[in-house]
Design a protein around this motif. Structure first.
Motif, PDB file in Angstrom:
ATOM      1  N   TYR A   6      14.263  19.863   5.483  1.00  0.00           N
ATOM      2  CA  TYR A   6      12.954  20.496   5.597  1.00  0.00           C
ATOM      3  C   TYR A   6      12.111  19.795   6.661  1.00  0.00           C
ATOM      4  O   TYR A   6      11.474  20.451   7.487  1.00  0.00           O
ATOM      5  N   LEU A   7      12.111  18.480   6.666  1.00  0.00           N
ATOM      6  CA  LEU A   7      11.337  17.716   7.637  1.00  0.00           C
ATOM      7  C   LEU A   7      11.835  17.955   9.063  1.00  0.00           C
ATOM      8  O   LEU A   7      11.037  18.103   9.986  1.00  0.00           O
ATOM      9  N   ILE A   8      13.131  18.026   9.246  1.00  0.00           N
ATOM     10  CA  ILE A   8      13.695  18.324  10.561  1.00  0.00           C
ATOM     11  C   ILE A   8      13.250  19.711  11.015  1.00  0.00           C
ATOM     12  O   ILE A   8      12.877  19.910  12.176  1.00  0.00           O
ATOM     13  N   VAL A  10      10.501  21.314  10.143  1.00  0.00           N
ATOM     14  CA  VAL A  10       9.076  21.256  10.474  1.00  0.00           C
ATOM     15  C   VAL A  10       8.869  20.638  11.846  1.00  0.00           C
ATOM     16  O   VAL A  10       8.096  21.154  12.660  1.00  0.00           O
ATOM     17  N   VAL A  11       9.555  19.543  12.123  1.00  0.00           N
ATOM     18  CA  VAL A  11       9.417  18.876  13.423  1.00  0.00           C
ATOM     19  C   VAL A  11       9.892  19.794  14.551  1.00  0.00           C
ATOM     20  O   VAL A  11       9.221  19.924  15.587  1.00  0.00           O
ATOM     21  N   LEU A  12      11.023  20.451  14.374  1.00  0.00           N
ATOM     22  CA  LEU A  12      11.524  21.365  15.407  1.00  0.00           C
ATOM     23  C   LEU A  12      10.590  22.558  15.598  1.00  0.00           C
ATOM     24  O   LEU A  12      10.411  23.031  16.722  1.00  0.00           O
ATOM     25  N   SER A  13       9.987  23.035  14.530  1.00  0.00           N
ATOM     26  CA  SER A  13       9.029  24.132  14.640  1.00  0.00           C
ATOM     27  C   SER A  13       7.799  23.713  15.430  1.00  0.00           C
ATOM     28  O   SER A  13       7.304  24.467  16.274  1.00  0.00           O
ATOM     29  N   ILE A  14       7.302  22.531  15.184  1.00  0.00           N
ATOM     30  CA  ILE A  14       6.146  22.021  15.919  1.00  0.00           C
ATOM     31  C   ILE A  14       6.486  21.866  17.400  1.00  0.00           C
ATOM     32  O   ILE A  14       5.706  22.247  18.269  1.00  0.00           O
ATOM     33  N   ILE A  15       7.658  21.343  17.696  1.00  0.00           N
ATOM     34  CA  ILE A  15       8.091  21.195  19.088  1.00  0.00           C
ATOM     35  C   ILE A  15       8.220  22.559  19.755  1.00  0.00           C
ATOM     36  O   ILE A  15       7.814  22.739  20.909  1.00  0.00           O
ATOM     37  N   TRP A  42      14.442  28.669  10.196  1.00  0.00           N
ATOM     38  CA  TRP A  42      15.603  28.241  10.969  1.00  0.00           C
ATOM     39  C   TRP A  42      16.158  29.353  11.852  1.00  0.00           C
ATOM     40  O   TRP A  42      16.609  29.098  12.974  1.00  0.00           O
TER      41      TRP A  42
END
Length: 61
Positions: A6-8, A10-15, A42
């Motif tokens: 989930y954290l990965i 979120v980080v990829l979505s922000i990027i 995803w």
């Protein structure tokens, strides 16, 4: 384990959203693309990075 995935995501979505906001397209195009990427999780990230990233400027001239 699911917390890390989930954290990965979120980080990829922000990027991805930051990358979308830097593109030279209209504000409406930026909002539509960012909402689609965030809403589809995803699948949206995969479509954005594998297909739509290089085509956004042509789609939203």
């Amino acid at each position: 384990m699911s917390g890390i995935i989930y954290l990965i995501g979120v980080v990829l979505s922000i990027i991805a959203v930051i990358d979308i906001l830097k593109k030279p397209i209209s504000l409406v195009g930026k909002i539509i693309t960012a909402v689609l990427v965030l809403a589809t999780s995803w699948i949206g990230l995969a479509v954005y990075y594998l297909y739509a990233k290089d085509r956004l400027t042509k789609w939203f001239k």
